[in-house]
Design a protein around this motif. Structure first.
Motif, PDB file in Angstrom:
ATOM      1  N   HIS A 182      -7.480  18.987 -22.113  1.00 35.16           N
ATOM      2  CA  HIS A 182      -8.136  19.196 -20.819  1.00 35.16           C
ATOM      3  C   HIS A 182      -7.977  18.027 -19.857  1.00 35.16           C
ATOM      4  N   SER A 183      -7.710  16.811 -20.379  1.00 37.71           N
ATOM      5  CA  SER A 183      -7.559  15.659 -19.486  1.00 37.71           C
ATOM      6  C   SER A 183      -6.153  15.629 -18.919  1.00 37.71           C
ATOM      7  N   PRO A 184      -6.009  15.233 -17.640  1.00 38.71           N
ATOM      8  CA  PRO A 184      -4.671  15.167 -17.054  1.00 38.71           C
ATOM      9  C   PRO A 184      -3.837  14.061 -17.705  1.00 38.71           C
ATOM     10  N   ALA A 185      -2.500  14.223 -17.692  1.00 37.89           N
ATOM     11  CA  ALA A 185      -1.613  13.215 -18.272  1.00 37.89           C
ATOM     12  C   ALA A 185      -1.771  11.900 -17.526  1.00 37.89           C
ATOM     13  N   LEU A 186      -1.760  10.785 -18.281  1.00 44.47           N
ATOM     14  CA  LEU A 186      -1.902   9.472 -17.648  1.00 44.47           C
ATOM     15  C   LEU A 186      -0.554   8.842 -17.360  1.00 44.47           C
ATOM     16  N   LEU A 187       0.469   9.245 -18.139  1.00 41.74           N
ATOM     17  CA  LEU A 187       1.767   8.598 -18.054  1.00 41.74           C
ATOM     18  C   LEU A 187       2.754   9.472 -17.309  1.00 41.74           C
ATOM     19  N   GLY A 188       3.645   8.838 -16.540  1.00 43.09           N
ATOM     20  CA  GLY A 188       4.664   9.581 -15.822  1.00 43.09           C
ATOM     21  C   GLY A 188       5.567  10.321 -16.793  1.00 43.09           C
ATOM     22  N   SER A 189       6.088  11.465 -16.388  1.00 47.98           N
ATOM     23  CA  SER A 189       6.853  12.293 -17.318  1.00 47.98           C
ATOM     24  C   SER A 189       8.154  11.619 -17.751  1.00 47.98           C
ATOM     25  N   GLY A 190       8.644  10.650 -16.950  1.00 47.79           N
ATOM     26  CA  GLY A 190       9.889   9.994 -17.332  1.00 47.79           C
ATOM     27  C   GLY A 190       9.682   8.779 -18.201  1.00 47.79           C
ATOM     28  N   LYS A 191       8.433   8.470 -18.507  1.00 46.76           N
ATOM     29  CA  LYS A 191       8.123   7.228 -19.214  1.00 46.76           C
ATOM     30  C   LYS A 191       8.680   7.246 -20.626  1.00 46.76           C
ATOM     31  N   LYS A 192       9.528   6.240 -20.916  1.00 43.94           N
ATOM     32  CA  LYS A 192      10.116   6.162 -22.238  1.00 43.94           C
ATOM     33  C   LYS A 192       9.043   5.780 -23.268  1.00 43.94           C
ATOM     34  N   GLY A 193       9.023   6.481 -24.355  1.00 44.46           N
ATOM     35  CA  GLY A 193       8.072   6.141 -25.395  1.00 44.46           C
ATOM     36  C   GLY A 193       6.739   6.818 -25.213  1.00 44.46           C
ATOM     37  N   ALA A 194       6.543   7.481 -24.065  1.00 44.40           N
ATOM     38  CA  ALA A 194       5.258   8.160 -23.859  1.00 44.40           C
ATOM     39  C   ALA A 194       5.226   9.395 -24.729  1.00 44.40           C
ATOM     40  N   LYS A 195       4.265   9.408 -25.651  1.00 45.45           N
ATOM     41  CA  LYS A 195       4.262  10.515 -26.578  1.00 45.45           C
ATOM     42  C   LYS A 195       3.121  11.467 -26.307  1.00 45.45           C
ATOM     43  N   ALA A 196       2.216  11.100 -25.454  1.00 48.25           N
ATOM     44  CA  ALA A 196       1.073  11.993 -25.233  1.00 48.25           C
ATOM     45  C   ALA A 196       0.577  11.855 -23.829  1.00 48.25           C
ATOM     46  N   THR A 220      -3.787   4.074 -21.595  1.00 52.34           N
ATOM     47  CA  THR A 220      -2.874   3.241 -20.819  1.00 52.34           C
ATOM     48  C   THR A 220      -2.165   4.068 -19.750  1.00 52.34           C
ATOM     49  N   ILE A 221      -1.945   3.437 -18.609  1.00 50.09           N
ATOM     50  CA  ILE A 221      -1.206   4.131 -17.560  1.00 50.09           C
ATOM     51  C   ILE A 221       0.266   3.720 -17.583  1.00 50.09           C
ATOM     52  N   ASP A 222       0.630   2.779 -18.455  1.00 49.67           N
ATOM     53  CA  ASP A 222       2.057   2.405 -18.575  1.00 49.67           C
ATOM     54  C   ASP A 222       2.394   2.107 -20.042  1.00 49.67           C
ATOM     55  N   ASP A 223       2.589   0.842 -20.394  1.00 48.06           N
ATOM     56  CA  ASP A 223       2.965   0.513 -21.780  1.00 48.06           C
ATOM     57  C   ASP A 223       1.772   0.632 -22.723  1.00 48.06           C
ATOM     58  N   ALA A 224       2.065   0.903 -23.988  1.00 52.47           N
ATOM     59  CA  ALA A 224       1.044   0.770 -25.025  1.00 52.47           C
ATOM     60  C   ALA A 224       1.003  -0.714 -25.417  1.00 52.47           C
ATOM     61  N   PRO A 225      -0.129  -1.195 -25.946  1.00 55.23           N
ATOM     62  CA  PRO A 225      -0.215  -2.619 -26.289  1.00 55.23           C
ATOM     63  C   PRO A 225       0.871  -3.065 -27.285  1.00 55.23           C
ATOM     64  N   GLY A 226       1.155  -2.234 -28.291  1.00 51.74           N
ATOM     65  CA  GLY A 226       2.176  -2.613 -29.272  1.00 51.74           C
ATOM     66  C   GLY A 226       3.540  -2.769 -28.603  1.00 51.74           C
ATOM     67  N   GLU A 227       3.796  -1.889 -27.642  1.00 50.60           N
ATOM     68  CA  GLU A 227       5.050  -1.947 -26.879  1.00 50.60           C
ATOM     69  C   GLU A 227       5.094  -3.276 -26.105  1.00 50.60           C
ATOM     70  N   ALA A 228       3.952  -3.665 -25.527  1.00 49.52           N
ATOM     71  CA  ALA A 228       3.889  -4.926 -24.779  1.00 49.52           C
ATOM     72  C   ALA A 228       4.110  -6.104 -25.727  1.00 49.52           C
ATOM     73  N   PHE A 229       3.516  -6.050 -26.924  1.00 53.97           N
ATOM     74  CA  PHE A 229       3.753  -7.112 -27.922  1.00 53.97           C
ATOM     75  C   PHE A 229       5.244  -7.157 -28.279  1.00 53.97           C
ATOM     76  N   LEU A 263      -6.178   1.553 -18.990  1.00 53.80           N
ATOM     77  CA  LEU A 263      -5.619   0.225 -19.242  1.00 53.80           C
ATOM     78  C   LEU A 263      -4.178   0.158 -18.745  1.00 53.80           C
ATOM     79  N   SER A 264      -3.689  -1.088 -18.596  1.00 51.57           N
ATOM     80  CA  SER A 264      -2.301  -1.287 -18.175  1.00 51.57           C
ATOM     81  C   SER A 264      -1.791  -2.562 -18.834  1.00 51.57           C
ATOM     82  N   PHE A 265      -0.590  -2.515 -19.374  1.00 52.89           N
ATOM     83  CA  PHE A 265      -0.063  -3.692 -20.064  1.00 52.89           C
ATOM     84  C   PHE A 265       1.298  -4.148 -19.560  1.00 52.89           C
ATOM     85  N   SER A 266       1.929  -3.367 -18.658  1.00 48.37           N
ATOM     86  CA  SER A 266       3.286  -3.761 -18.295  1.00 48.37           C
ATOM     87  C   SER A 266       3.289  -5.019 -17.419  1.00 48.37           C
TER      88      SER A 266
END
Ligand code: KG4
Ligand code: ZN
Length: 365
Positions: free
Chosen positions: A351-365, A164-173, A216-219
């Motif tokens: 090795h893969s670049p981060a998908l989520l912005g560093s300020g993203k709340k809840g982004a754990k990986a 995901t590039i923003d919310d995780a699906p559970g977060e969206a639910f 993916l994107s869910f926001s």
């Protein structure tokens, strides 16, 4: 000669305090001798989300009780363990620290080897614990904090094909449930409503399907739900039960469709590796959703890939998955010292670049 390894595992990275004992003899299936989980949903429900400070305090209060119970239920003692495994990240740092400090204390007092486990590796290796899936396999990890496709080749060998590039699906639910006045966690609440609804009444977007990759994107989906709610409210002064059920059904269908289509793309990529036994595993809290399970299963059937979905109790956070991941790492020679650190972020695929912005709340990986 077959070797038997017994591991105590601790988990405290989000809102479940958990401990478990897992044993594996080389020529047998791994066995969960005990698994104790203290959930914190009652503690956080009034706030509409996990409050990190409350979570950390509750973990600190419960973790040693959990360990004691897990040992009692396994009918073993610390002297029967080969090592102690603990989630060292990623997650809410106060909680992760509670587990790490407890594990370090036990290690220092007993001399047991200490193994820091990546929480995501715990989820990612669960299909091996529950179904004995052999390496490599593709998995989709979908939970409240994570959403990624991973090729799993070993206990410390993961390649991310997308996420995901923003919310995780559970977060969206969860956020969507809140917008509709439903209880938390939102996933099960929306699924219950969706069963009574008509998924065809409202058409929700299918984000990023126009892009060929596996991201993916869910926001935006959540925003579309908010707009739909406000539009009906403006017209009729509020939502009827049927409106709410129809919105839930349409929303859930959109999530299931997007996950299924991106799974198809990820599987096609993965199949280029020519795995001898192609298998796909679905894990994480959102894997509890029966529509999402059914949609993923169908994609696997279409492509001739074995579909594995671990039992629900082992899809959500638990200590057994950490004990098992620790067991595989222990067997591979991994050991940590008392300088093991708790990490809020810890990507599985380095090795893969981060998908989520560093300020993203809840982004754990
Ligand atoms: O794996 P998990 O217990 O915790 C982490 O996020 O690590 O996943 C919890 C998430 C929550 O967002 C919850 O709403 C979602 O899984 N969930 C579901 C269902 N059951 C739990 N989402 C959709 N449908 C469900 N039946
Ligand atoms: Zn988790």
């Amino acid at each position: 000669m077959a070797r038997t390894i017994t591991i105590l595992g601790l988990e405290s990275s989000c809102d479940d305090t958990a401990a478990a004992v897992v044993r594996h003899s080389d020529d047998l299936n791994p066995e969960i001798l005990s698994s104790v989980v203290y959930g914190q949903s009652d503690l956080h429900s009034a706030f509409g989300g996990v409050v990190p400070e409350l979570a950390a305090r509750a973990h600190a209060e419960k973790i040693d009780i959990c360990v004691r119970e897990a040992l009692t239920q396994s009918t073993l003692t610390l002297t029967d363990m080969d090592a102690i495994a603990v989630t060292a990240g990623p997650g809410l740092i106060g909680g992760v620290m509670s587990g790490v400090m407890c594990a370090k204390g036990i290690s220092a007092a007993t001399g047991l080897p200490l193994i820091g486990v990546n929480h995501l590796a715990g989820h990612a290796l669960t299909p091996r614990l529950t179904d004995g899936v052999s390496y490599p396999y593709l998995m989709l990890l979908v939970s409240g904090g994570h959403c990624q496709f991973l090729v799993v080749r070993g206990p410390d060998d993961f390649t991310r094909l997308g996420g995901t590039i923003d919310d995780a699906p559970g977060e969206a639910f969860d956020k969507s449930a809140r917008l509709l006045g439903l209880t938390q966690p939102g996933g099960p609440a929306i699924e219950t409503e969706a069963k009574k609804g008509d998924a065809a009444r409202f058409r929700f977007p299918r984000p990023l399907l126009d892009r060929p990759d596996c991201n993916l994107s869910f926001s935006g989906l959540k925003t579309a739900l908010l707009r739909q709610r406000d539009q009906i409210t403006a017209q009729k002064g509020g939502l009827t039960r049927a409106d709410r059920a129809d919105i839930c059904a349409g929303f859930q269908q959109a999530v299931a469709d997007v996950l299924a289509e991106k799974t198809r793309r990820a599987l096609r990529l993965y199949l280029q590796e020519n795995p001898a036994v192609p298998s796909f595993a679905l894990a994480g809290g959102v894997a509890a959703n029966s529509s999402i399970r059914a949609a993923s299963k169908k994609v696997c059937a279409d492509l001739g890939v074995a579909f594995i979905a671990p039992p629900l109790a082992l899809c959500t956070d638990n200590g057994a998955m950490i004990a098992y991941a620790g067991l595989e790492l222990f067997r591979a020679g991994a050991r940590d010292g008392l300088d093991l650190i708790a990490r809020p972020r810890w990507p599985l695929d380095r090795h893969s670049p981060a998908l989520l912005g560093s300020g993203k709340k809840g982004a754990k990986a």
